[in-house]
Design an enzyme around this catalytic site. Sequence first.
Site, short mmCIF file in Angstrom:
data_model
loop_
_atom_site.label_atom_id
_atom_site.label_comp_id
_atom_site.label_asym_id
_atom_site.label_seq_id
_atom_site.Cartn_x
_atom_site.Cartn_y
_atom_site.Cartn_z
N CYS A 146 -68.92 4.36 47.53
CA CYS A 146 -67.83 3.45 47.93
C CYS A 146 -67.33 2.65 46.73
CB CYS A 146 -68.32 2.51 49.02
SG CYS A 146 -68.57 3.33 50.63
N CYS A 201 -58.55 11.39 32.44
CA CYS A 201 -57.64 12.53 32.53
C CYS A 201 -56.81 12.31 33.79
CB CYS A 201 -58.42 13.85 32.57
SG CYS A 201 -59.52 14.01 33.99
#
Length: 388
Positions: free
Chosen positions: A196, A341
Amino acid sequence: MTQPLVAPGAPLSAARVNRHSRQLMLPGYGEDAQRRLAAARVLVIGAGGLGSAVVPALAGSGIGTIGIADDDDVELSNLPRQLSHGVADLGRPKVDSLADTVAAIDPECRVVRHRVRLTAANLPGILADYDLVVDGSDNFPTRYLANDAAHLAGVPLVWGAILRFQGQLGVAWRGHGPGYRDLFPTPPAPGDVPSCELGGVLPTLCLTIGAMLASEVVKLVTGIGEPLLGRVLSYDALSGRSREIAYGADPDAAEITGLVDYERFCGLPPREASADAAAAAISAAELLRRLRAGEALRLLDVREPGEAELRRIAGSELVPLGELLGGAEPAAAPGPLVVYCELGMRSARAAAALTARGHADVVSLDGGLDRFAALGAEYLSRRPTQTR
């Protein structure tokens, strides 16, 4: 409908009858059910998103003894979804904060605080004092540990899991239905399912799944209704839809005969090294916080030049993954190195390669620029600082 798990306790006082009058009048419920709840001993694993919802619900329902197992302290990022903790609890052990919440709801509810990290060595001894266990943990080693320990002890396990907008829950009880391992024989590979902390979670989802977990406990203890044995309930908060999946015992599953090293079983490093392992990724929210705080960070973009021309994080250096794996190095500079990325997969490879070369304090941006852009659009730019 199953047989009640717990025998009725002492007759209710007039005050307890008055307190629980709204549920005592439920069809098929009655005072015996309430006395069973009062005699029940329930262990809740985790005092975070699910635990902080389950424990108050259990206390309000009339559970007599609640054990809380958690070794964490309350942090600011907990407060939106862990509503049993408040600003005044920051820095306090979660078990202490949650115990105070219970005391404010029902001073007669006995709370046992287990401020420990559960392991194969200590959980069996703790579990011996309880009739039922609720697993609201946030990691796979603890989930499999809880299942196996409950299976060996012969006590019911009520389990739940939440991530982003989805939650699921079920019940496992040896001799009464299939177990957690029949549904999930093996854990996912490390990194396949984000925590989470890295993947995010809708705060209200904790309350929804937590309430359902508490209902399963009440049903098991009192014998009313139909527990989620052999069924897993999945809930999608975005659509408001739920679905139920039935499953049976796996005839080829290996018998659980003892507890194992659950970090190794889940493909994780030993707990002694877990702090270093956790540093391999950073969430989009944490990166945004650190940028806004003005921390000295080095940002490394490992995408291709064409991608970087479309958007990038301002101030980042561009070294495409192929070049980096071929031996190229980022510019030398002080400060932690955050590699990113588009989606987080290439950056994870790059961070691992740089760490193997001896670079210290390297993290990969979980979810990549795609996730960061939804939070920190003000930090995006269209022209790379440096291209190799």
